[in-house]
Design a protein around this motif. Structure first.
Motif, PDB file in Angstrom:
ATOM      1  N   ILE A  41       0.811  -1.214   0.000  1.00 18.82           N
ATOM      2  CA  ILE A  41       0.000   0.000   0.000  1.00 18.82           C
ATOM      3  C   ILE A  41       0.844   1.263   0.000  1.00 18.82           C
ATOM      4  O   ILE A  41       0.523   2.245  -0.656  1.00 18.82           O
ATOM      5  CB  ILE A  41      -0.931   0.004   1.228  1.00 18.82           C
ATOM      6  CG1 ILE A  41      -1.845  -1.215   1.173  1.00 18.82           C
ATOM      7  CG2 ILE A  41      -1.738   1.282   1.311  1.00 18.82           C
ATOM      8  CD1 ILE A  41      -2.615  -1.447   2.440  1.00 18.82           C
ATOM      9  N   SER A  42       1.942   1.246   0.756  1.00 22.73           N
ATOM     10  CA  SER A  42       2.749   2.452   0.911  1.00 22.73           C
ATOM     11  C   SER A  42       4.179   2.056   1.249  1.00 22.73           C
ATOM     12  O   SER A  42       4.475   0.886   1.491  1.00 22.73           O
ATOM     13  CB  SER A  42       2.156   3.330   2.026  1.00 22.73           C
ATOM     14  OG  SER A  42       2.853   4.554   2.120  1.00 22.73           O
ATOM     15  N   SER A  43       5.061   3.049   1.258  1.00 23.59           N
ATOM     16  CA  SER A  43       6.448   2.790   1.635  1.00 23.59           C
ATOM     17  C   SER A  43       6.998   3.974   2.409  1.00 23.59           C
ATOM     18  O   SER A  43       6.501   5.100   2.298  1.00 23.59           O
ATOM     19  CB  SER A  43       7.312   2.527   0.399  1.00 23.59           C
ATOM     20  OG  SER A  43       7.382   3.684  -0.403  1.00 23.59           O
ATOM     21  N   ASN A  44       8.026   3.696   3.194  1.00 25.66           N
ATOM     22  CA  ASN A  44       8.719   4.721   3.965  1.00 25.66           C
ATOM     23  C   ASN A  44      10.172   4.291   4.045  1.00 25.66           C
ATOM     24  O   ASN A  44      10.515   3.400   4.811  1.00 25.66           O
ATOM     25  CB  ASN A  44       8.101   4.864   5.355  1.00 25.66           C
ATOM     26  CG  ASN A  44       8.721   5.989   6.145  1.00 25.66           C
ATOM     27  OD1 ASN A  44       9.597   6.697   5.656  1.00 25.66           O
ATOM     28  ND2 ASN A  44       8.284   6.158   7.374  1.00 25.66           N
ATOM     29  N   TYR A  48       7.917  -1.230   3.866  1.00 24.61           N
ATOM     30  CA  TYR A  48       6.711  -1.273   3.048  1.00 24.61           C
ATOM     31  C   TYR A  48       5.514  -1.631   3.913  1.00 24.61           C
ATOM     32  O   TYR A  48       5.607  -2.507   4.778  1.00 24.61           O
ATOM     33  CB  TYR A  48       6.862  -2.304   1.927  1.00 24.61           C
ATOM     34  CG  TYR A  48       7.906  -1.918   0.914  1.00 24.61           C
ATOM     35  CD1 TYR A  48       7.592  -1.071  -0.144  1.00 24.61           C
ATOM     36  CD2 TYR A  48       9.219  -2.377   1.027  1.00 24.61           C
ATOM     37  CE1 TYR A  48       8.551  -0.700  -1.069  1.00 24.61           C
ATOM     38  CE2 TYR A  48      10.186  -2.005   0.102  1.00 24.61           C
ATOM     39  CZ  TYR A  48       9.844  -1.167  -0.941  1.00 24.61           C
ATOM     40  OH  TYR A  48      10.797  -0.795  -1.852  1.00 24.61           O
ATOM     41  N   CYS A  60      -2.646  -4.811   8.364  1.00 20.54           N
ATOM     42  CA  CYS A  60      -1.465  -4.444   7.576  1.00 20.54           C
ATOM     43  C   CYS A  60      -0.278  -4.216   8.505  1.00 20.54           C
ATOM     44  O   CYS A  60      -0.439  -3.738   9.632  1.00 20.54           O
ATOM     45  CB  CYS A  60      -1.731  -3.172   6.775  1.00 20.54           C
ATOM     46  SG  CYS A  60      -2.947  -3.373   5.467  1.00 20.54           S
ATOM     47  N   TRP A  62       4.065  -2.965   8.720  1.00 22.05           N
ATOM     48  CA  TRP A  62       5.250  -2.383   8.092  1.00 22.05           C
ATOM     49  C   TRP A  62       6.344  -3.444   8.108  1.00 22.05           C
ATOM     50  O   TRP A  62       6.660  -3.991   9.159  1.00 22.05           O
ATOM     51  CB  TRP A  62       5.714  -1.141   8.843  1.00 22.05           C
ATOM     52  CG  TRP A  62       4.855   0.049   8.579  1.00 22.05           C
ATOM     53  CD1 TRP A  62       3.855   0.526   9.364  1.00 22.05           C
ATOM     54  CD2 TRP A  62       4.923   0.912   7.440  1.00 22.05           C
ATOM     55  NE1 TRP A  62       3.283   1.635   8.791  1.00 22.05           N
ATOM     56  CE2 TRP A  62       3.916   1.898   7.606  1.00 22.05           C
ATOM     57  CE3 TRP A  62       5.714   0.953   6.302  1.00 22.05           C
ATOM     58  CZ2 TRP A  62       3.701   2.908   6.677  1.00 22.05           C
ATOM     59  CZ3 TRP A  62       5.493   1.961   5.373  1.00 22.05           C
ATOM     60  CH2 TRP A  62       4.508   2.922   5.567  1.00 22.05           C
ATOM     61  N   PHE A  80       4.789  -2.422  -6.937  1.00 24.39           N
ATOM     62  CA  PHE A  80       4.536  -1.189  -6.192  1.00 24.39           C
ATOM     63  C   PHE A  80       5.486  -0.083  -6.644  1.00 24.39           C
ATOM     64  O   PHE A  80       5.065   1.056  -6.874  1.00 24.39           O
ATOM     65  CB  PHE A  80       4.695  -1.440  -4.692  1.00 24.39           C
ATOM     66  CG  PHE A  80       4.594  -0.190  -3.867  1.00 24.39           C
ATOM     67  CD1 PHE A  80       3.358   0.377  -3.597  1.00 24.39           C
ATOM     68  CD2 PHE A  80       5.732   0.432  -3.377  1.00 24.39           C
ATOM     69  CE1 PHE A  80       3.257   1.540  -2.850  1.00 24.39           C
ATOM     70  CE2 PHE A  80       5.643   1.591  -2.630  1.00 24.39           C
ATOM     71  CZ  PHE A  80       4.406   2.148  -2.365  1.00 24.39           C
ATOM     72  N   GLN A  84       4.533   3.486  -8.324  1.00 23.38           N
ATOM     73  CA  GLN A  84       4.976   4.744  -7.712  1.00 23.38           C
ATOM     74  C   GLN A  84       5.748   5.591  -8.714  1.00 23.38           C
ATOM     75  O   GLN A  84       5.585   6.810  -8.763  1.00 23.38           O
ATOM     76  CB  GLN A  84       5.849   4.457  -6.485  1.00 23.38           C
ATOM     77  CG  GLN A  84       5.078   3.941  -5.292  1.00 23.38           C
ATOM     78  CD  GLN A  84       4.074   4.948  -4.776  1.00 23.38           C
ATOM     79  OE1 GLN A  84       2.887   4.840  -5.051  1.00 23.38           O
ATOM     80  NE2 GLN A  84       4.519   5.922  -4.051  1.00 23.38           N
ATOM     81  N   TYR A  87       3.351   7.233 -11.022  1.00 22.34           N
ATOM     82  CA  TYR A  87       2.642   8.299 -10.311  1.00 22.34           C
ATOM     83  C   TYR A  87       3.521   9.543 -10.193  1.00 22.34           C
ATOM     84  O   TYR A  87       3.073  10.667 -10.445  1.00 22.34           O
ATOM     85  CB  TYR A  87       2.218   7.810  -8.926  1.00 22.34           C
ATOM     86  CG  TYR A  87       1.618   8.888  -8.067  1.00 22.34           C
ATOM     87  CD1 TYR A  87       0.298   9.280  -8.242  1.00 22.34           C
ATOM     88  CD2 TYR A  87       2.374   9.526  -7.091  1.00 22.34           C
ATOM     89  CE1 TYR A  87      -0.254  10.277  -7.468  1.00 22.34           C
ATOM     90  CE2 TYR A  87       1.832  10.522  -6.311  1.00 22.34           C
ATOM     91  CZ  TYR A  87       0.515  10.897  -6.501  1.00 22.34           C
ATOM     92  OH  TYR A  87      -0.019  11.891  -5.734  1.00 22.34           O
ATOM     93  N   ASN A 196      -4.570   3.596  -6.789  1.00 18.52           N
ATOM     94  CA  ASN A 196      -4.356   2.913  -5.514  1.00 18.52           C
ATOM     95  C   ASN A 196      -5.710   2.769  -4.826  1.00 18.52           C
ATOM     96  O   ASN A 196      -6.415   3.747  -4.627  1.00 18.52           O
ATOM     97  CB  ASN A 196      -3.394   3.723  -4.645  1.00 18.52           C
ATOM     98  CG  ASN A 196      -2.857   2.931  -3.477  1.00 18.52           C
ATOM     99  OD1 ASN A 196      -3.093   1.725  -3.371  1.00 18.52           O
ATOM    100  ND2 ASN A 196      -2.147   3.587  -2.589  1.00 18.52           N
TER     101      ASN A 196
END
Length: 200
Positions: A41-44, A48, A60, A62, A80, A84, A87, A196
């Motif tokens: 869904i997302s990353s940092n 993930y 979910c 991390w 993913f 990204q 996007y 997304n």
């Protein structure tokens, strides 16, 4: 390791009901699907946010990139990252014009390039009708026989708003019968891979 810790905790806490039934349960009490990535869904940085198969979104977790080491995990990470990158590229192209209002409606005559596939002529007409009604601020109902691509037309409309109107707006809420959720998910993934979405 984090995945196993979470699943072990859920089992001890009696939260198994939040995930799949016991049919796929392994000897250690974990469901086999619980260790399979549904989507990222997302990353940092190097972490993930992972949605696991058979589990709700509140489950979910991390995960460090280093822990996503199976071929299936790496494939989901690549998917993913590719989404990204698309996007970011689109956002850079639209920078400075995101808040400009759409001042004129224009009809499209072929499948838009932002769709991952070709629409039939009648679907293009339907998409144009939806886009025109949106531009005019009118509420509508898209109704047709089963199997003629209403799902694709609605997904195309959402992609149209995001791309043609140069907005990264949303969220959009789609309420559907439970029996059609899998189809909606499949069609959005196929036709609009940059969108997304979350199934709640």
């Amino acid at each position: 390791l984090a995945r196993k810790k979470l699943l072990s905790y859920d089992r001890r806490a009696g939260n198994e009901d939040d995930c799949s039934s016991e049919e796929d349960e392994q000897e250690d009490g974990m469901q086999s699907d619980w260790l399979t990535i549904d989507r990222i869904i997302s990353s940092n940085k190097s972490k993930y946010l992972v949605k696991w198969c058979g589990c709700s979104y509140e489950k979910c977790t991390w995960e460090d990139e280093s822990s996503l080491d199976s071929p299936g995990d790496r494939e989901k990470v690549k998917e993913f990252q590719a989404a990204q990158a698309r996007y970011v590229k689109r956002s850079k192209q639209q920078k400075g014009s995101e808040k400009k209002p759409v001042t004129a409606y224009h009809e499209i005559f072929e499948s838009p390039s932002y769709l991952n596939g070709a629409l039939h002529d009648y679907q293009i007409r339907g998409l144009n009708w939806l886009r025109k009604k949106r531009f005019d601020g009118e509420n509508v109902i898209l109704a047709d026989e089963m199997g003629l691509g209403k799902t694709i037309q609605i997904a195309s409309l959402i992609a149209s708003v995001m791309v043609e109107e140069k907005r990264t707006c949303g969220p959009f809420l789609i309420v559907v019968p439970l029996s059609t959720i899998a189809n909606w998910k499949r069609e959005i993934q196929k036709w609009c891979p940059d969108v997304n979405f979350a199934v709640l």
